[in-house]
Design a protein around this motif. Structure first.
Motif, PDB file in Angstrom:
ATOM      1  N   ARG A  32      -9.439  58.066 -18.374  1.00 41.51           N
ATOM      2  CA  ARG A  32      -8.338  57.392 -17.662  1.00 41.51           C
ATOM      3  C   ARG A  32      -8.285  57.594 -16.210  1.00 41.51           C
ATOM      4  O   ARG A  32      -8.202  58.615 -15.792  1.00 41.51           O
ATOM      5  N   SER A  72       2.174  55.035  -9.115  1.00 41.88           N
ATOM      6  CA  SER A  72       3.056  54.668  -8.101  1.00 41.88           C
ATOM      7  C   SER A  72       3.310  55.583  -7.063  1.00 41.88           C
ATOM      8  O   SER A  72       3.642  56.663  -7.372  1.00 41.88           O
ATOM      9  N   GLN A 108       5.204  62.640 -11.539  1.00 44.30           N
ATOM     10  CA  GLN A 108       4.756  62.269 -12.688  1.00 44.30           C
ATOM     11  C   GLN A 108       3.398  63.084 -12.958  1.00 44.30           C
ATOM     12  O   GLN A 108       3.339  63.378 -14.247  1.00 44.30           O
ATOM     13  N   THR A 138       4.480  66.749 -14.385  1.00 42.25           N
ATOM     14  CA  THR A 138       4.697  66.632 -15.616  1.00 42.25           C
ATOM     15  C   THR A 138       3.602  66.430 -16.486  1.00 42.25           C
ATOM     16  O   THR A 138       3.165  67.172 -17.627  1.00 42.25           O
ATOM     17  N   ILE A 150      13.179  67.545 -18.249  1.00 39.10           N
ATOM     18  CA  ILE A 150      12.061  66.798 -18.623  1.00 39.10           C
ATOM     19  C   ILE A 150      10.851  67.759 -19.068  1.00 39.10           C
ATOM     20  O   ILE A 150      10.326  67.016 -19.760  1.00 39.10           O
ATOM     21  N   ILE A 151      10.538  68.488 -18.450  1.00 41.27           N
ATOM     22  CA  ILE A 151       9.312  69.347 -18.935  1.00 41.27           C
ATOM     23  C   ILE A 151       9.393  70.032 -20.179  1.00 41.27           C
ATOM     24  O   ILE A 151       8.510  69.620 -21.091  1.00 41.27           O
ATOM     25  N   PHE A 209       9.099  67.106 -22.664  1.00 47.41           N
ATOM     26  CA  PHE A 209       7.947  66.591 -22.617  1.00 47.41           C
ATOM     27  C   PHE A 209       7.091  67.355 -23.521  1.00 47.41           C
ATOM     28  O   PHE A 209       6.339  66.843 -24.487  1.00 47.41           O
ATOM     29  N   LEU A 210       7.282  68.642 -23.567  1.00 46.38           N
ATOM     30  CA  LEU A 210       6.567  69.559 -24.626  1.00 46.38           C
ATOM     31  C   LEU A 210       7.062  69.473 -25.895  1.00 46.38           C
ATOM     32  O   LEU A 210       5.916  69.308 -26.713  1.00 46.38           O
ATOM     33  N   LYS A 266       5.570  66.253 -27.157  1.00 37.76           N
ATOM     34  CA  LYS A 266       4.150  66.338 -27.299  1.00 37.76           C
ATOM     35  C   LYS A 266       3.552  67.017 -28.630  1.00 37.76           C
ATOM     36  O   LYS A 266       2.866  66.514 -29.441  1.00 37.76           O
ATOM     37  N   ILE A 315       4.498  61.684 -27.545  1.00 40.10           N
ATOM     38  CA  ILE A 315       4.135  61.109 -26.142  1.00 40.10           C
ATOM     39  C   ILE A 315       3.512  59.741 -26.006  1.00 40.10           C
ATOM     40  O   ILE A 315       2.652  59.672 -26.969  1.00 40.10           O
ATOM     41  N   LEU A 326       6.576  54.565 -27.848  1.00 38.21           N
ATOM     42  CA  LEU A 326       7.897  53.884 -27.591  1.00 38.21           C
ATOM     43  C   LEU A 326       8.886  54.565 -28.505  1.00 38.21           C
ATOM     44  O   LEU A 326      10.009  54.892 -27.882  1.00 38.21           O
ATOM     45  N   PHE A 358      14.219  54.751 -15.587  1.00 40.22           N
ATOM     46  CA  PHE A 358      12.979  54.995 -14.993  1.00 40.22           C
ATOM     47  C   PHE A 358      12.203  56.223 -15.346  1.00 40.22           C
ATOM     48  O   PHE A 358      11.051  56.138 -15.637  1.00 40.22           O
ATOM     49  N   PHE A 359      12.721  57.450 -14.989  1.00 37.21           N
ATOM     50  CA  PHE A 359      11.999  58.778 -14.623  1.00 37.21           C
ATOM     51  C   PHE A 359      11.208  58.986 -16.456  1.00 37.21           C
ATOM     52  O   PHE A 359      10.136  59.359 -16.344  1.00 37.21           O
ATOM     53  N   LEU A 361       8.466  56.900 -17.071  1.00 39.76           N
ATOM     54  CA  LEU A 361       7.572  57.052 -16.029  1.00 39.76           C
ATOM     55  C   LEU A 361       6.381  58.367 -16.612  1.00 39.76           C
ATOM     56  O   LEU A 361       5.412  58.476 -16.670  1.00 39.76           O
ATOM     57  N   VAL A 362       7.460  59.368 -17.008  1.00 40.78           N
ATOM     58  CA  VAL A 362       6.677  60.578 -17.475  1.00 40.78           C
ATOM     59  C   VAL A 362       6.185  60.721 -18.797  1.00 40.78           C
ATOM     60  O   VAL A 362       5.052  61.042 -19.453  1.00 40.78           O
ATOM     61  N   LYS A 387       2.111  56.932 -21.051  1.00 43.04           N
ATOM     62  CA  LYS A 387       1.051  56.825 -20.232  1.00 43.04           C
ATOM     63  C   LYS A 387       0.144  55.594 -20.325  1.00 43.04           C
ATOM     64  O   LYS A 387      -0.387  55.024 -19.201  1.00 43.04           O
ATOM     65  N   PRO A 411      -0.828  51.765 -19.991  1.00 41.71           N
ATOM     66  CA  PRO A 411      -0.322  50.650 -19.299  1.00 41.71           C
ATOM     67  C   PRO A 411       0.355  49.579 -19.914  1.00 41.71           C
ATOM     68  O   PRO A 411       1.583  49.064 -19.672  1.00 41.71           O
ATOM     69  N   LYS A 461       2.325  50.057 -22.579  1.00 39.08           N
ATOM     70  CA  LYS A 461       3.662  50.605 -23.293  1.00 39.08           C
ATOM     71  C   LYS A 461       4.355  50.696 -22.084  1.00 39.08           C
ATOM     72  O   LYS A 461       5.567  51.070 -22.412  1.00 39.08           O
ATOM     73  N   THR A 494       8.077  49.782  -9.792  1.00 39.18           N
ATOM     74  CA  THR A 494       7.642  50.489  -8.597  1.00 39.18           C
ATOM     75  C   THR A 494       6.312  50.267  -8.337  1.00 39.18           C
ATOM     76  O   THR A 494       5.816  50.730  -7.269  1.00 39.18           O
TER      77      THR A 494
END
Lengths: 426, 277
Positions: free
Chosen positions: A33, A69, A76, A79, B122-123, B126-127, B130, B135, B138, B210-211, B214-215, B218, B220, B222, B230
């Motif tokens: 990627r 971006s 990003q 994270t 967020i972190i 994320f975990l 995951k 991750i 949708l 957004f955020f 974004l995070v 991964k 494109p 999706k 952005t």
């Protein structure tokens, strides 16, 4: 009844969303990627084209183009690194790499890159992506800060036009901007939304260093004579000479363009790549030209933070990723990337390409400055982002607007600044 | 007390000023979307583009997969709104009707949860996702949006439930309706405007978010609309203004349409006169 259908439709669509995607696991094919930050139409197209070319010639290593971006890349990536989901090949800028490199998120490229690429890019560029003993990014595109000038205005005023061989000194620049000003018109407009990097990078020309590394490896801030030249010039242009408008100090580069096109400012110090916007937006017949930034005791030297390509430490396919970077940065490809981004390549062979020496859009003026570009003074200093946000940005903003004097600027940069840096260097 | 003519004029002027305040950014966006790069660089911008062009829209569609991103946003936002409403409605009913210590604690927790900033969660989030292998999916994003919208949705709906007079439910009970029948036939219809408003809130929150997108996403293919927007912004905040405005204008349309369709249902006064007080 209608509601029930709506619910059913949404759930079906959601399920459809679940089943998307796929992987190449089991086929023996490697998928990389590549997260690119290219954003201008030409640049995105060239990046995608290069990925297509790679995929066509490397059936075993498929590269997937992921659009990132500039606006949000740091958060990003942070994270993604924490979660072990980072892209394999990462496009970023050298001044954003320090924390990632020291944090162990990026692979040391020292033994991964082919000798051709190592030799092609000058040592001073490699230094921008070297942290400790390792190289954590391949610097490939960079841009000097130049003066974009209203050529007609300068010609009519009869001022000497500077060249890379015979640039203006900072004192001469100040005199000329004063000469050009009056009747609501200004010799220069300084867009200093980010005053720190602009000031520090330009200060290298006057011998400014600001960050001094001691024998013990620790960095301290010292605001010396060479560091004063650039800030004092800007301060005096705004506050004493009236040759630069105070109202634009907090603006970004693009914000100055309408006034520049309307003949309010004779010159605007901007990155070399702004030429693309100028070509797009300038009114018909508007005659503009690129001039080198003023020179000091160290000539035209200025600091830059090149764009970089890195490999994630967690990537299982580092060798393939390095081969892809090598492909992207072959001299001919580097030229394509540079033209797409309106920037200068770091590679010496790419830089020699005739396409980058044409007088059209003043490419030749920028190319002549490439040899004077050095690593931005602060980018390898740990704690620099905090120093910049909490200490330096407000201090420079207040100094430029006339709220504080040079003495207080020095005091805040040094005393408050060293307290911040000390926390990172215990 | 009757308002005098001057007072009425003042009210309308204030309303007009407020409308202008709200509409200005949007109208400016529309105007920018139809301007050529040269016009965008003019020192004296005009409201009506002098040489209107669709080139920005063409460029926006050429450069970025806007339709695909809009589809993803729609899935995420509609999914989040639907699930948030389905989960929040019974919870809100319990919190509003049963004043137990647990309900009070839940209400307190809802308030406290609003205080956590995004960067703090967020972190860990994320975990967690995951580990759930959610991750870059949708449904994972929808789950996050539901959780993110739930406290406020709950708070909002509980207010609507409290506004439904308990006497109506008691009257239904007296007429022989069971608890479920009362809820379905009496309470739910009266709650409809509240449910719609809450769904709308969840939809718009997720549509604009957004955020997390974004995070967490991964691939494109999706990515959602705010993330794709952005891509028109470059280093040091330099933006490709025309295509960005064109894409942003298109991105606001679904919110406007959803709101226009649904707002009729957010009627007030449905309960006026339901009981004598």
């Amino acid at each position: 009844m209608r509601t029930r259908w709506t619910v059913l439709l949404v759930l079906t669509l959601l399920l459809a969303g679940c089943t998307g995607g796929g992987s190449d696991s089991g086929t023996g094919r490697v998928t990389l990627r590549f997260q690119s930050l290219a954003w201008q139409e030409e640049s995105v197209e060239i990046n995608k084209e290069l990925v297509r070319e790679w995929n066509a010639s490397h059936p075993d290593v498929k590269v997937e183009y992921v659009q990132g971006s500039w606006d949000s890349v740091h958060d990003q990536l942070l994270t993604s690194f924490e979660g072990g989901e980072a892209p394999d090949v990462i496009h970023d800028a050298s001044d954003d790499l320090a924390d990632f490199a020291y944090g162990g998120y990026l692979a040391d490229l020292t033994d991964l890159l082919p000798e051709r690429l190592r030799a092609d890019i000058p040592q001073r560029s490699w230094e921008t992506a070297t942290f400790g003993d390792g190289i954590y990014g391949v610097p490939f595109l960079q841009e000097p800060r130049v003066l974009i000038a209203n050529a007609t205005w300068l010609k009519e005023a009869g001022v000497r036009i500077p060249t890379p061989q015979r640039p203006w000194s900072w004192a001469e620049f100040r005199e000329i901007t004063e000469q050009l000003s009056g009747d609501g018109r200004y010799g220069v407009a300084w867009p200093l939304k980010d005053p720190v990097s602009a000031t520090l990078n330009l200060s290298l020309s006057a011998g400014g260093q600001l960050f001094h590394r001691g024998a013990d490896g620790k960095v301290t801030v010292r605001f010396e004579a060479g560091d004063e030249i650039v800030p004092r010039t800007v301060h005096d242009q705004v506050g004493k000479d009236g040759s630069a408008p105070a109202s634009l100090l907090g603006s970004g580069g693009s914000d100055t363009l309408p006034g520049f096109f309307a003949g309010r400012y004779a010159m605007v110090p901007l990155g070399f790549s702004y030429r693309q916007q100028i070509v797009q937006q300038a009114p018909e017949g508007f005659d503009w030209q690129v001039l080198p930034a003023p020179a000091g005791t160290d000539g035209l030297t200025q600091g830059v933070s090149p764009q970089t390509l890195s490999i994630a430490e967690d990537s299982p396919h580092r060798e393939e990723a390095a081969a892809f970077i090598d492909f992207l940065l072959r001299p001919s490809n580097m030229v394509r990337l540079a033209l797409g981004d309106w920037m200068l390549p770091t590679g010496t062979r790419a830089l020699a390409d005739p396409a980058l020496h044409t007088p059209k859009d003043d490419w030749a003026t920028g190319t002549a400055l490439a040899a004077h570009l050095r690593p931005a003074p602060a980018q390898s200093v740990r704690g620099y982002p905090e120093w910049k946000d909490k200490v330096a940005t407000p201090a420079f903003q207040e100094y430029y607007s006339g709220a504080i004097g040079l003495g207080e600027l020095r005091e805040r940069l040094e005393e408050d600044g060293n307290l911040v840096l000390a926390r990172y260097q215990r | 007390m009757r308002t005098g003519t001057a007072g009425r004029v003042g009210q309308y002027l204030a309303l007009l000023a407020y409308l202008v305040f709200l509409a200005f950014p949007f109208l400016w966006l529309v105007s920018t979307a139809f301007k050529s790069p040269r016009e965008l660089g003019s020192l004296h911008p005009t409201w009506i583009p002098q040489e209107p062009t669709l080139a920005n829209f063409r460029q926006a569609f050429d450069e970025q997969p806007l339709l695909r991103a809009a589809g993803n946003s729609l899935l995420a936002a509609a999914g989040a709104a639907l699930i948030a409403v389905l989960v929040a409605t019974p919870m809100a009913y319990v919190i509003a009707r049963h004043r137990t210590p647990l309900a009070r604690a839940a209400t307190g927790w809802v308030v406290v949860s609003q205080a956590f900033p995004l960067v703090l969660v967020i972190i860990p989030l994320f975990l967690v996702l995951k580990n759930l292998r959610m991750i870059d999916s949708l449904p994972g994003l929808v789950l996050v949006y539901v959780v993110w919208a739930l406290p406020f949705a709950l708070w909002m709906l509980a207010g609507y439930v409290r506004a439904v007079p308990v006497e109506l439910e008691e009257a239904a009970a007296v007429d022989g309706a069971g608890r479920l029948r009362t809820l379905v036939s009496v309470t739910a219809p009266l709650l409809a405007p509240g449910i719609v408003a809450t769904g709308l809130f969840a939809f718009i929150t997720a549509w604009n978010e957004f955020f997390f997108a974004l995070v967490l996403l991964k691939s494109p293919e999706k990515q959602t609309l705010p993330v794709v927007l952005t891509h028109f912004i470059g280093a040091e905040g330099v933006a490709d203004l025309g295509p960005l405005a064109a894409a942003a204008f298109l991105a606001t349309l679904p919110s406007l349409v959803v709101f226009a369709v649904i707002q009729r249902r957010i009627t007030s006064g449905m309960l006026a006169g339901a009981v004598k007080s």
